[in-house]
Design a protein around this motif. Structure first.
Motif, PDB file in Angstrom:
ATOM      1  N   GLU A  67      43.548  32.200  32.311  1.00 39.44           N
ATOM      2  CA  GLU A  67      44.694  32.737  31.589  1.00 39.44           C
ATOM      3  C   GLU A  67      44.587  32.461  30.088  1.00 39.44           C
ATOM      4  N   LYS A 100      50.031  36.047  42.568  1.00 39.36           N
ATOM      5  CA  LYS A 100      50.033  35.672  41.153  1.00 39.36           C
ATOM      6  C   LYS A 100      48.643  35.757  40.532  1.00 39.36           C
ATOM      7  N   PHE A 102      46.236  37.891  40.847  1.00 38.15           N
ATOM      8  CA  PHE A 102      45.647  39.187  40.523  1.00 38.15           C
ATOM      9  C   PHE A 102      45.917  39.593  39.077  1.00 38.15           C
ATOM     10  N   ASN A 103      47.107  39.353  38.600  1.00 41.05           N
ATOM     11  CA  ASN A 103      47.418  39.725  37.217  1.00 41.05           C
ATOM     12  C   ASN A 103      46.521  38.971  36.237  1.00 41.05           C
ATOM     13  N   ILE A 104      46.310  37.684  36.493  1.00 42.58           N
ATOM     14  CA  ILE A 104      45.488  36.868  35.597  1.00 42.58           C
ATOM     15  C   ILE A 104      44.032  37.314  35.649  1.00 42.58           C
ATOM     16  N   LEU A 106      42.629  40.128  36.888  1.00 42.34           N
ATOM     17  CA  LEU A 106      42.388  41.503  36.459  1.00 42.34           C
ATOM     18  C   LEU A 106      42.417  41.614  34.935  1.00 42.34           C
ATOM     19  N   ASN A 107      43.332  40.925  34.311  1.00 44.08           N
ATOM     20  CA  ASN A 107      43.431  40.976  32.847  1.00 44.08           C
ATOM     21  C   ASN A 107      42.171  40.442  32.178  1.00 44.08           C
ATOM     22  N   ILE A 132      49.308  42.764  46.893  1.00 43.54           N
ATOM     23  CA  ILE A 132      48.912  42.813  45.488  1.00 43.54           C
ATOM     24  C   ILE A 132      50.073  43.389  44.688  1.00 43.54           C
ATOM     25  N   THR A 135      52.612  45.605  39.507  1.00 35.90           N
ATOM     26  CA  THR A 135      52.569  45.380  38.055  1.00 35.90           C
ATOM     27  C   THR A 135      51.188  44.942  37.586  1.00 35.90           C
ATOM     28  N   SER A 136      50.484  44.189  38.423  1.00 34.59           N
ATOM     29  CA  SER A 136      49.146  43.751  38.031  1.00 34.59           C
ATOM     30  C   SER A 136      48.180  44.931  37.966  1.00 34.59           C
ATOM     31  N   SER A 139      49.081  46.967  34.713  1.00 40.65           N
ATOM     32  CA  SER A 139      48.596  46.315  33.491  1.00 40.65           C
ATOM     33  C   SER A 139      47.081  46.403  33.387  1.00 40.65           C
ATOM     34  N   SER A 140      46.391  46.349  34.513  1.00 43.04           N
ATOM     35  CA  SER A 140      44.930  46.467  34.467  1.00 43.04           C
ATOM     36  C   SER A 140      44.497  47.868  34.070  1.00 43.04           C
TER      37      SER A 140
END
Length: 742
Positions: A67, A100, A102-104, A106-107, A132, A135-136, A139-140
């Motif tokens: 992160e 949680k 996946f967002n981190i 994938l970004n 999944i 939102t993740s 954002s990706s």
């Protein structure tokens, strides 16, 4: 400055590996509750829990690192990156990643901060434990818009998105990105995967003239690619007035299976989590959903939650109930709870993104049966064809560990076919393709059940694609497998007759002046199946030494055959081969003899009705039974009368394969009074009844003198009382008539 930068790159500052109080405790998430991190450390733990928590701590540390990771960190020169990457890969393969993560991940993978090697490993580690977050994914996708990552990473992301499409908790925001995914079609390498993703997302409102023009331009440029045909076919079914070109018929496989490690890893994680204790099972079950999202076709399959989330939002806005009668917008299918609601709102029903949901949803199956929407059938056809090909236990190498899961899938297909009262064409193609490779043991009951719902095709196609491979398997397998196949073929015949013959006969009634070629094709195909069963049954009886069990299943099949004309309105009567009739006539089992008597009675009833219609010149059906059918029936009838009543079967049986023998040969048997030794009293299948009758009528006689049974009327009443209804019907309809005429 250069020296300072190098030293900084070699020894980057390691982020603190302690938990902050405002940081989510993933071990608490795993157990479904939130606890204070400090208290959780102090609490008493078992060694297994300590090991699990240690892994969770390492995952939290890794996520915290990714992160806050800096740009352009070298994998070889940074031990913290190596440890974090290894921790993510290990935990993902063992138990899957929480939402949680996946967002981190994938970004960082799509932001271009790290090398492609690291980004690729991170994307390949994205194995979901439950769901999944939408939102993740959104954002990706935003990272793709700014082109921070390489084309290779973008393609890998699209493959991952297709594979895990069913695990995304909601899809409304992803649907809003339809235009972006359509834009990716212009890139030749991404085009197949973009088409696949668009195929999953497409709704009627997505079909626009400019998109159709773009697809047609791509087809002119790239040729008739199956993935373009798939999307064009879906567009054409939604808006046929916008596409005038002729598209090829159904393609077996529209999209290739995306290459990637996720599918096998997801299966392994799911099986491992299911084997664990009840505490760890929520790893694969979302804490926000009570039902499983394990896989797109498993037994707990549910409809994607995109519309459900919209319902919750509407209620949060103050709506006490959702209106089912609004005509301004589409209706999510999960809002429909009753059949009456389905009928009232069927014109605006919104189907789920994944057609696999149809198999386990009775309302959607009713919808398919009621609305002949080709787009629905086409989407289901593609999805089922793809899944059957990829998951077939005996067609895919090293896939036997998934046999139970594949059984559940085939069972779901069979139940859906029973509700629809028709077979799926994709399932038919799968059986045609896989029968030559099938060993007859894997998923036996499921495959044979599916076999009974195969659609009726031309006789030549049935012979080459079904009969020939099935015959090889049938004749080389066990007795019980032979019985199972015969039962399945009997159900197949009944389904054909129920679904096609009566309907086509009624069409022929309403158009007497026209010869219905389709109806003629039905007659030919049904006749081909009956002849096929007669052939393999004759050979099987020889191989199994006239097994009584096998003979029972064969006669069960002919119970349907003998009544085709009257019960199903199809002008077809085919007598069983001599290799079946005579073993049944001379059977040692009274059940088989009684069954044969009933079959012969029904043959007579059908033939008499057909003759009466022919003589009265009623043009009900434009077919006539051949004289050979009547001749063969009369030969069989004479043999049965000779065996059960007149005792002259050895002298007067005229069938080429019959019982007729010379007197010299009969004398060599040393049987006294051989001319009267075979009748309803002395028949091998009736000896038990005769002995019991003697014991009741002459209890003092112990010699078992069958000549005492002279009044056959009393004996027949006794036999009828033993439940031999078939024997009673045959004697009353045929034998009495013959004996009175003589």
């Amino acid at each position: 400055e250069k020296m300072e930068r190098r030293s900084n790159s070699k020894t980057p500052k390691r982020p603190p590996l302690v938990q902050h109080k405002n940081q989510t405790d993933l071990s608490a998430w795993r157990k479904g509750v939130r606890i204070d991190p400090e208290k959780s450390v102090k609490s008493h733990q078992t060694p297994i829990n300590q090991k699990n928590d240690s892994k969770q701590d390492s995952l939290e540390q890794a996520l915290s690192y990714f992160e806050n990771v800096e740009d352009h960190v070298s994998l070889k020169k940074n031990s913290v990156l190596q440890e974090s990457l290894t921790a993510v890969e290990t935990i993902a393969l063992q138990r899957g990643l929480p939402p949680k993560a996946f967002n981190i991940l994938l970004n960082v993978a799509l932001s271009g901060k790290l090398a492609d090697t690291v980004n690729t490993r991170l994307l390949k580690s994205l194995i979901p434990a439950s769901v999944i977050p939408e939102t993740s994914v959104v954002s990706s996708v935003s990272w793709l818009c700014v082109s921070k990552c390489s084309d290779k990473v973008q393609m890998l992301f699209l493959k991952w998105l297709i594979t895990v499409f069913d695990f995304i908790d909601h899809k409304e925001q992803i649907h809003a990105l339809y235009g972006f995914f359509f834009f990716l079609l212009q890139y030749e390498r991404m085009c197949p995967y973009a088409c696949h993703l668009l195929y999953l997302l497409t709704r009627r409102e997505n079909v626009k003239p400019f998109r159709i023009r773009k697809l047609l331009d791509l087809q002119a440029k790239m040729g008739m690619q199956p993935y373009l045909q798939a999307l064009l076919s879906l567009y054409k079914f939604f808006c046929p007035e916008l596409i005038t070109i002729t598209l090829p018929g159904k393609t077996k496989i529209y999209f290739k299976n995306p290459d990637g490690p996720w599918k096998a890893a997801i299966n392994a994680v799911r099986q491992r989590n299911q084997e664990n204790s009840a505490v760890s099972r929520p790893l694969f079950l979302s804490t926000a959903q009570a039902q499983s999202r394990k896989r797109k076709w498993n037994s707990q399959l549910i409809i994607p939650a995109s519309s459900a989330s919209r319902n919750i939002l509407e209620k949060d806005r103050g709506k006490n109930s959702v209106s089912l009668f609004s005509t301004n917008e589409s209706l999510p299918v999960e809002q429909v709870q009753t059949f009456s609601q389905l009928l009232e709102n069927i014109h605006r029903l919104e189907l789920p993104s994944q057609m696999g949901s149809v198999l386990t949803n009775p309302l959607l199956l009713h919808y398919m049966n009621y609305i002949k929407d080709e787009s629905v059938h086409m989407r289901l056809y593609y999805w089922m064809s793809q899944t059957l090909q990829e998951e077939c236990t005996w067609c895919v190498a090293d896939n036997y560990q998934n046999e139970e899961e594949f059984k559940d899938f085939l069972e779901s297909i069979y139940k859906a076919e029973c509700l629809l009262q028709e077979g799926f064409s994709s399932c038919e193609e799968f059986l045609y393709r896989s029968l030559p490779l099938w060993d007859g043991s894997c998923c036996r009951s499921q495959v044979l059940r599916l076999l009974s719902w195969m659609p009726l095709r031309g006789s030549s196609e049935i012979k080459s694609r079904l009969c020939d491979p099935l015959a090889q398997l049938f004749l080389t397998s066990s007795l019980y497998f032979k019985c199972s196949v015969l039962e399945s073929l009997k159900e197949l015949l009944q389904n054909w007759l129920n679904c096609h013959a009566i309907h086509l006969a009624s069409e022929s009634d309403s158009q007497d002046h026209l010869l219905n070629t389709t109806f003629s094709g039905v007659v030919d195909t049904v006749a081909e199946l009956i002849h096929f069963v007669g052939h393999i049954s004759t050979v099987a009886l020889r191989l199994e030494n006239n097994s009584m069990l096998l003979l029972y299943f064969i006669l069960n099949f002919y119970e349907t055959v003998c009544d085709i004309y009257l019960r199903y309105g199809l002008p077809l009567l085919i007598m069983p081969p001599a290799g079946i009739f005579y073993p049944a006539l001379l059977s040692m089992d009274s059940v088989n003899l009684n069954q044969l008597c009933y079959i012969m009675h029904r043959y007579r009833t059908n033939l008499v009705a057909a003759k009466e219609n022919e003589l009265s010149k009623k043009k009900i059906l434009q077919f006539k039974f051949s004289s050979q059918t009547y001749q063969e029936y009369n030969q069989y009838l004479s043999a049965m009368v000779g065996c059960l009543w007149t005792s002259n079967a050895f002298q007067k049986d005229a069938h080429p394969q019959g019982l007729r023998m010379d007197d010299e040969l009969l004398k060599k048997t040393t049987v006294h009074e051989y001319k009267t030794s075979l009748n309803i009293v002395h028949h091998p299948a009736m000896l038990g009844y005769a002995i019991h009758f003697l014991q009741q009528a002459w209890p003092d006689d112990t010699s078992f003198n069958f000549s005492l049974i002279k009044k056959w009327d009393w004996y027949l009443e006794y036999l009828y009382g033993q439940g031999l209804k078939g024997l009673k019907l045959f004697i009353e309809s045929s034998i009495n008539r013959v004996s009175q005429a003589s």
